[in-house]
Design a protein around this motif. Structure first.
Motif, PDB file in Angstrom:
ATOM      1  N   LYS A 138      -7.569  -2.966   0.153  1.00 49.60           N
ATOM      2  CA  LYS A 138      -8.279  -2.182   1.160  1.00 49.60           C
ATOM      3  C   LYS A 138      -7.371  -1.153   1.820  1.00 49.60           C
ATOM      4  N   LYS A 139      -6.137  -1.532   2.078  1.00 47.50           N
ATOM      5  CA  LYS A 139      -5.211  -0.600   2.727  1.00 47.50           C
ATOM      6  C   LYS A 139      -4.844   0.543   1.798  1.00 47.50           C
ATOM      7  N   THR A 140      -4.755   0.260   0.499  1.00 52.56           N
ATOM      8  CA  THR A 140      -4.408   1.294  -0.477  1.00 52.56           C
ATOM      9  C   THR A 140      -5.591   2.203  -0.782  1.00 52.56           C
ATOM     10  N   CYS A 141      -6.776   1.624  -0.918  1.00 50.02           N
ATOM     11  CA  CYS A 141      -7.999   2.341  -1.297  1.00 50.02           C
ATOM     12  C   CYS A 141      -7.746   3.219  -2.518  1.00 50.02           C
ATOM     13  N   ALA A 194       0.813  -1.210   0.000  1.00 48.26           N
ATOM     14  CA  ALA A 194       0.000   0.000   0.000  1.00 48.26           C
ATOM     15  C   ALA A 194       0.851   1.267   0.000  1.00 48.26           C
ATOM     16  N   GLU A 195       1.918   1.281   0.785  1.00 42.41           N
ATOM     17  CA  GLU A 195       2.765   2.477   0.843  1.00 42.41           C
ATOM     18  C   GLU A 195       3.409   2.760  -0.514  1.00 42.41           C
ATOM     19  N   ALA A 200      -6.260  -7.569   1.280  1.00 44.85           N
ATOM     20  CA  ALA A 200      -5.789  -6.658   2.327  1.00 44.85           C
ATOM     21  C   ALA A 200      -5.068  -5.456   1.730  1.00 44.85           C
ATOM     22  N   VAL A 201      -4.248  -5.674   0.712  1.00 41.73           N
ATOM     23  CA  VAL A 201      -3.513  -4.577   0.086  1.00 41.73           C
ATOM     24  C   VAL A 201      -4.470  -3.620  -0.619  1.00 41.73           C
TER      25      VAL A 201
END
Length: 280
Positions: free
Chosen positions: A106-109, A66-67, A103-104
């Motif tokens: 959702k974390k990134t959106c 995500a980062e 998960a990635v």
């Protein structure tokens, strides 16, 4: 169809890097955030409405993070603003589980994401988690695109929609031509099974292809009513058989084809509006 002109409209997406190739394959393959942002500038100028991005580890390996995605999205936005739809990939490349992929996302959106059906739903036990992801995307207004490698996957996706597992009345898809053919060189005829009478239809579909016949494949897709994706992820050859110097060359060649048949070329705002209307 373009409401303003009455002409058929086509959106060009560019997939500039993928998860496998390196600068050994092509010296101008964009890998860093700054390189991807510069590629976005050139591809917008050439006619692209969407950029499909992969991020990499420091050693060049495939990464879902995500980062790293946020860094790339910020870099692209700083150069082109909203002139292009930024789509991230959730592709596993055999390295990530469906749970990790979800998960990635959702974390990134992100603004948009591509989702390979065969990766996220390898069997029926994964359908509920996939449906929950799509419901979350609907709430968060993340634009979806489902990647289909085979017509049987179109049948499965349609079945899921009929069973109420898809939160939209329709969902954009990408037909990948020739991924599992000998030599991985796509042919325009590879599109025909996806358009057979017994295969479900999708209101918004795109096509991408591997190898030196990419231009012919995407031209066929556009003529049959689809949108197109080109780029170094799958191909570095121009229609005349020479090597493209950059992704923008492939976008420009596709744009010339679209314009040559008097179709309207969509920009990022056009595509964003059209997709939002479909799944908003």
């Amino acid at each position: 169809m373009s409401i303003e002109t009455g002409l058929k409209s086509v959106a060009i997406a560019v997939a500039p890097n993928g998860g496998r190739k390196t600068k050994v394959d092509h010296p101008n393959l964009p890998l860093t955030a700054s390189e991807l942002a510069e590629t976005a500038v050139r591809c917008v100028d050439a006619g692209a409405a969407m950029i499909h991005v992969h991020v990499r580890k420091k050693d060049g390996g495939h990464l879902l993070d995500a980062e790293a995605y946020r860094e790339v999205m910020s870099a692209i936005r700083s150069r082109v603003g909203d002139d292009i739809v930024v789509q991230i990939t959730s592709e596993a490349l055999g390295l990530y589980t469906p749970t990790a992929q979800i998960a990635v996302v959702k974390k990134t959106c992100p603004e948009a994401v591509s989702l390979a059906l065969r990766e996220l739903v390898p069997d029926a036990s994964f359908e509920a988690a996939f449906a929950e992801l799509l419901a979350w995307m609907s709430r968060e207004r993340v634009l979806p695109q489902i990647i289909l490698y085979d017509p049987s996957e179109a049948v499965l996706l349609s079945s899921m929609q009929k069973r109420g597992l898809i939160p939209w009345h329709t969902i954009p898809v990408l037909f990948v031509l020739g991924r599992y053919t000998a030599g991985q060189t796509s042919q325009p005829t590879d599109l025909l099974p996806f358009l057979a009478n017994d295969v479900p239809r999708f209101e918004h579909w795109s096509v991408c292809a591997f190898g030196r016949h990419e231009a012919a494949c995407v031209a066929t897709g556009a003529l049959f009513g689809g949108n197109v994706r080109v780029g170094f992820e799958n191909n570095t050859w121009l229609p005349d058989g020479t090597t493209a110097s950059g992704n923008e060359d492939l976008v420009f060649a596709a744009a010339q084809t679209v314009r040559s048949v008097n179709y309207k070329l969509e920009n990022g705002s056009d595509l964003r509006k059209r997709l939002t209307e479909l799944v908003g």
